[in-house]
Design a protein around this motif. Structure first.
Motif, PDB file in Angstrom:
ATOM      1  N   PHE A  37      37.902 -23.360  -1.879  1.00  0.00           N
ATOM      2  CA  PHE A  37      36.965 -24.460  -2.158  1.00  0.00           C
ATOM      3  C   PHE A  37      36.056 -24.107  -3.318  1.00  0.00           C
ATOM      4  O   PHE A  37      35.842 -24.918  -4.233  1.00  0.00           O
ATOM      5  CB  PHE A  37      36.149 -24.753  -0.904  1.00  0.00           C
ATOM      6  N   ARG A  38      35.522 -22.856  -3.312  1.00  0.00           N
ATOM      7  CA  ARG A  38      34.619 -22.444  -4.386  1.00  0.00           C
ATOM      8  C   ARG A  38      35.371 -22.341  -5.714  1.00  0.00           C
ATOM      9  O   ARG A  38      34.818 -22.690  -6.770  1.00  0.00           O
ATOM     10  CB  ARG A  38      33.987 -21.090  -4.033  1.00  0.00           C
ATOM     11  N   GLU A  39      36.609 -21.860  -5.640  1.00  0.00           N
ATOM     12  CA  GLU A  39      37.426 -21.784  -6.856  1.00  0.00           C
ATOM     13  C   GLU A  39      37.629 -23.172  -7.463  1.00  0.00           C
ATOM     14  O   GLU A  39      37.435 -23.373  -8.669  1.00  0.00           O
ATOM     15  CB  GLU A  39      38.799 -21.175  -6.534  1.00  0.00           C
ATOM     16  N   ARG A  40      38.049 -24.101  -6.612  1.00  0.00           N
ATOM     17  CA  ARG A  40      38.339 -25.436  -7.126  1.00  0.00           C
ATOM     18  C   ARG A  40      37.077 -26.073  -7.731  1.00  0.00           C
ATOM     19  O   ARG A  40      37.143 -26.707  -8.807  1.00  0.00           O
ATOM     20  CB  ARG A  40      38.887 -26.324  -6.016  1.00  0.00           C
ATOM     21  N   ARG A  41      35.945 -25.900  -7.062  1.00  0.00           N
ATOM     22  CA  ARG A  41      34.705 -26.490  -7.583  1.00  0.00           C
ATOM     23  C   ARG A  41      34.336 -25.854  -8.923  1.00  0.00           C
ATOM     24  O   ARG A  41      33.856 -26.538  -9.836  1.00  0.00           O
ATOM     25  CB  ARG A  41      33.578 -26.295  -6.572  1.00  0.00           C
ATOM     26  N   HIS A  42      34.592 -24.514  -9.024  1.00  0.00           N
ATOM     27  CA  HIS A  42      34.286 -23.805 -10.275  1.00  0.00           C
ATOM     28  C   HIS A  42      35.130 -24.358 -11.428  1.00  0.00           C
ATOM     29  O   HIS A  42      34.602 -24.644 -12.517  1.00  0.00           O
ATOM     30  CB  HIS A  42      34.553 -22.309 -10.089  1.00  0.00           C
ATOM     31  N   PHE A  43      36.446 -24.510 -11.174  1.00  0.00           N
ATOM     32  CA  PHE A  43      37.316 -24.966 -12.255  1.00  0.00           C
ATOM     33  C   PHE A  43      37.205 -26.479 -12.472  1.00  0.00           C
ATOM     34  O   PHE A  43      37.465 -26.963 -13.587  1.00  0.00           O
ATOM     35  CB  PHE A  43      38.758 -24.559 -11.971  1.00  0.00           C
ATOM     36  N   ALA A  44      36.854 -27.235 -11.438  1.00  0.00           N
ATOM     37  CA  ALA A  44      36.643 -28.676 -11.622  1.00  0.00           C
ATOM     38  C   ALA A  44      35.484 -28.935 -12.567  1.00  0.00           C
ATOM     39  O   ALA A  44      35.510 -29.893 -13.360  1.00  0.00           O
ATOM     40  CB  ALA A  44      36.391 -29.342 -10.272  1.00  0.00           C
ATOM     41  N   ALA A  45      34.445 -28.083 -12.503  1.00  0.00           N
ATOM     42  CA  ALA A  45      33.308 -28.235 -13.415  1.00  0.00           C
ATOM     43  C   ALA A  45      33.715 -27.987 -14.859  1.00  0.00           C
ATOM     44  O   ALA A  45      33.020 -28.412 -15.793  1.00  0.00           O
ATOM     45  CB  ALA A  45      32.193 -27.266 -13.016  1.00  0.00           C
ATOM     46  N   ARG A  46      34.854 -27.301 -15.044  1.00  0.00           N
ATOM     47  CA  ARG A  46      35.372 -27.030 -16.395  1.00  0.00           C
ATOM     48  C   ARG A  46      36.577 -27.917 -16.705  1.00  0.00           C
ATOM     49  O   ARG A  46      37.353 -27.623 -17.613  1.00  0.00           O
ATOM     50  CB  ARG A  46      35.751 -25.558 -16.508  1.00  0.00           C
ATOM     51  N   HIS A  47      36.761 -28.983 -15.889  1.00  0.00           N
ATOM     52  CA  HIS A  47      37.837 -29.959 -16.080  1.00  0.00           C
ATOM     53  C   HIS A  47      39.221 -29.305 -16.000  1.00  0.00           C
ATOM     54  O   HIS A  47      40.138 -29.681 -16.758  1.00  0.00           O
ATOM     55  CB  HIS A  47      37.669 -30.691 -17.426  1.00  0.00           C
ATOM     56  N   LYS A  48      39.360 -28.342 -15.109  1.00  0.00           N
ATOM     57  CA  LYS A  48      40.641 -27.653 -14.913  1.00  0.00           C
ATOM     58  C   LYS A  48      41.093 -27.687 -13.457  1.00  0.00           C
ATOM     59  O   LYS A  48      41.847 -26.817 -13.014  1.00  0.00           O
ATOM     60  CB  LYS A  48      40.541 -26.199 -15.386  1.00  0.00           C
ATOM     61  N   ALA A  49      40.642 -28.698 -12.701  1.00  0.00           N
ATOM     62  CA  ALA A  49      41.015 -28.773 -11.289  1.00  0.00           C
ATOM     63  C   ALA A  49      42.522 -28.934 -11.118  1.00  0.00           C
ATOM     64  O   ALA A  49      43.141 -28.327 -10.240  1.00  0.00           O
ATOM     65  CB  ALA A  49      40.277 -29.925 -10.599  1.00  0.00           C
ATOM     66  N   GLY A  50      43.141 -29.753 -11.985  1.00  0.00           N
ATOM     67  CA  GLY A  50      44.591 -29.946 -11.899  1.00  0.00           C
ATOM     68  C   GLY A  50      45.349 -28.664 -12.212  1.00  0.00           C
ATOM     69  O   GLY A  50      46.340 -28.327 -11.556  1.00  0.00           O
ATOM     70  N   SER A  51      44.888 -27.945 -13.239  1.00  0.00           N
ATOM     71  CA  SER A  51      45.534 -26.679 -13.586  1.00  0.00           C
ATOM     72  C   SER A  51      45.351 -25.650 -12.465  1.00  0.00           C
ATOM     73  O   SER A  51      46.254 -24.854 -12.181  1.00  0.00           O
ATOM     74  CB  SER A  51      44.954 -26.124 -14.893  1.00  0.00           C
ATOM     75  N   TRP A  52      44.172 -25.662 -11.851  1.00  0.00           N
ATOM     76  CA  TRP A  52      43.915 -24.732 -10.722  1.00  0.00           C
ATOM     77  C   TRP A  52      44.912 -24.990  -9.590  1.00  0.00           C
ATOM     78  O   TRP A  52      45.516 -24.046  -9.064  1.00  0.00           O
ATOM     79  CB  TRP A  52      42.493 -24.910 -10.226  1.00  0.00           C
ATOM     80  N   LEU A  53      45.105 -26.272  -9.226  1.00  0.00           N
ATOM     81  CA  LEU A  53      46.037 -26.600  -8.152  1.00  0.00           C
ATOM     82  C   LEU A  53      47.470 -26.214  -8.535  1.00  0.00           C
ATOM     83  O   LEU A  53      48.222 -25.662  -7.716  1.00  0.00           O
ATOM     84  CB  LEU A  53      45.962 -28.097  -7.838  1.00  0.00           C
ATOM     85  N   SER A  54      47.850 -26.465  -9.775  1.00  0.00           N
ATOM     86  CA  SER A  54      49.206 -26.128 -10.217  1.00  0.00           C
ATOM     87  C   SER A  54      49.445 -24.624 -10.142  1.00  0.00           C
ATOM     88  O   SER A  54      50.512 -24.171  -9.687  1.00  0.00           O
ATOM     89  CB  SER A  54      49.433 -26.621 -11.648  1.00  0.00           C
ATOM     90  N   LEU A  55      48.478 -23.840 -10.574  1.00  0.00           N
ATOM     91  CA  LEU A  55      48.664 -22.384 -10.555  1.00  0.00           C
ATOM     92  C   LEU A  55      48.688 -21.859  -9.122  1.00  0.00           C
ATOM     93  O   LEU A  55      49.448 -20.924  -8.823  1.00  0.00           O
ATOM     94  CB  LEU A  55      47.555 -21.709 -11.363  1.00  0.00           C
ATOM     95  N   ARG A  56      47.911 -22.459  -8.256  1.00  0.00           N
ATOM     96  CA  ARG A  56      47.929 -22.026  -6.855  1.00  0.00           C
ATOM     97  C   ARG A  56      49.296 -22.332  -6.225  1.00  0.00           C
ATOM     98  O   ARG A  56      49.828 -21.517  -5.478  1.00  0.00           O
ATOM     99  CB  ARG A  56      46.812 -22.709  -6.067  1.00  0.00           C
ATOM    100  N   LEU A  57      49.855 -23.492  -6.537  1.00  0.00           N
ATOM    101  CA  LEU A  57      51.181 -23.824  -6.013  1.00  0.00           C
ATOM    102  C   LEU A  57      52.257 -22.924  -6.611  1.00  0.00           C
ATOM    103  O   LEU A  57      53.187 -22.502  -5.908  1.00  0.00           O
ATOM    104  CB  LEU A  57      51.502 -25.302  -6.297  1.00  0.00           C
ATOM    105  N   LEU A  58      52.148 -22.622  -7.899  1.00  0.00           N
ATOM    106  CA  LEU A  58      53.093 -21.692  -8.524  1.00  0.00           C
ATOM    107  C   LEU A  58      52.975 -20.296  -7.911  1.00  0.00           C
ATOM    108  O   LEU A  58      53.981 -19.599  -7.727  1.00  0.00           O
ATOM    109  CB  LEU A  58      52.837 -21.622 -10.033  1.00  0.00           C
TER     110      LEU A  58
END
Length: 358
Positions: A37-58
């Motif tokens: 949750f903290r990771e996603r919020r951190h990267f969402a603030a940098r407009h990288k929430a989609g990339s964060w989810l993609s890398l987690r799935l990869l």
């Protein structure tokens, strides 16, 4: 992993252990969820929430299988000590290299892309999440074990006293060469009785005999058969069982009153496939001998189980049969050992097959 076996093992744990390990599991899931949750919020603030989810799935569906394959598959294909050497090399060097390099490469290919530092951070946090259950289990195992053991001990110690349900047989006296006088006694359980635990008193302390070598007695189902030598302390046992659904306990110690009759000779009958002792013998006391040369006897301890045997029934009973008797040959002798004290040598008696049966 055999999920059915795992779930069956969990169901057999005491209730306290199930709740304790369930709490550890929930705590691990909560910690992992908080990190994500903290990771996603951190990267969402940098407009990288989609990339964060993609890398987690990869990480989960590509990088984890590849990394595990690099560690496990070659080590299974290699034989000998080289397999272990490769496994440790891959676990400590190749595996982390593939994991972190894979995150860096995948992070660069995403849009928006991750920097090298961000990709390495994702790799490190993902590895931490993967190792979190193992670390939590390692830390929790000791406290849960000791707490569970303490609760179990308290539950048994608080059991009310009751009359021993077993039929108490007479104390029998035998004479063994080099050992001298030995005693035996049997406690025969009535139908429907299931003994849950047997404690033995040594000095002033009681201990559960399930976690130690049972030389002073053995079990044949719910029946107990005692055997001890005159130099050994008279056994003092405490039995636990269920009576009308309630756990109860009773203490037992043989009464070895003076007997004017001479002790009997301990005669063992030898068969081609086994032996017939006059009374049940605790298997931890006994060894059986075979010829491995023209005149050389090899004594084999009877403590290891044969196929089909269990430590729940650990008596050498009359009619005892060796599974591999055709390969071993007829038993030539049986040896019994008795321990006097920590600072005294053990006593050992050998009973040999009669010469006319050779």
């Amino acid at each position: 992993m055999d999920i059915h076996y795992f779930l069956t093992s969990l169901s057999k744990l005491p209730l306290f252990d199930q709740w304790a390990w369930g709490t550890v599991g929930v705590a691990v899931l909560a910690a992992a969820g908080l990190i994500l949750f903290r990771e996603r919020r951190h990267f969402a603030a940098r407009h990288k929430a989609g990339s964060w989810l993609s890398l987690r799935l990869l990480s989960l569906f590509l990088l984890l299988p590849v990394t595990a394959g690099v560690i496990v598959i070659p080590s299974m294909a290699i034989s000998g000590p080289e397999a272990l050497a490769y496994f440790y090399l891959a676990l400590l060097v190749l595996g982390p290299l593939v994991w972190f390099a894979g995150h860096t490469l995948c992070g660069r290919l995403l849009r928006p892309a991750f920097s090298k530092g961000e990709s390495l951070f994702m790799a490190a946090s993902g590895l931490f999440i993967l190792l979190l259950p193992f670390g939590a289990a390692t830390l929790a195992q000791g406290p849960i074990f000791h707490a569970s053991r303490g609760l179990t001990q308290s539950a048994f110690q608080s059991a009310p006293a009751a009359a021993l349900p077993h039929a108490v047989g007479p104390v029998q006296r035998f004479n063994l060469p080099t050992v001298g006088l030995i005693y035996t006694q049997s406690l025969i359980a009535p139908a429907g009785i299931e003994v849950e635990r047997i404690d033995r008193k040594v000095g002033e302390n009681w201990s559960d005999t399930a976690t130690s070598t049972r030389d002073i007695f053995c079990r044949d189902g719910q029946n107990l058969h005692l055997m001890w030598s005159a130099p050994e302390p008279t056994p003092v046992l405490r039995l636990y069982w269920r009576q009308n659904g309630q756990r109860v306990q009773a203490d037992f110690s043989p009464a070895t009153a003076a007997d004017p009759a001479e002790p009997r000779e301990f005669k063992v009958s030898f068969r081609p496939d086994g032996i017939d002792p006059p009374v049940p013998i605790p298997r931890s006391r006994a060894s059986i001998a075979y010829f491995v040369g023209p005149d050389h006897l090899y004594f084999n301890s009877l403590n290891p189980l044969q196929p089909g045997e269990t430590f729940a029934n650990d008596c050498i009973m009359p009619g005892y049969k060796r599974v591999a008797w055709e390969k071993e040959g007829p038993p030539q002798a049986i040896a019994l050992m008795f321990f006097q004290s920590a600072d005294a040598p053990y006593l050992r008696a050998e009973i040999k097959r009669p010469a006319e049966q050779q």
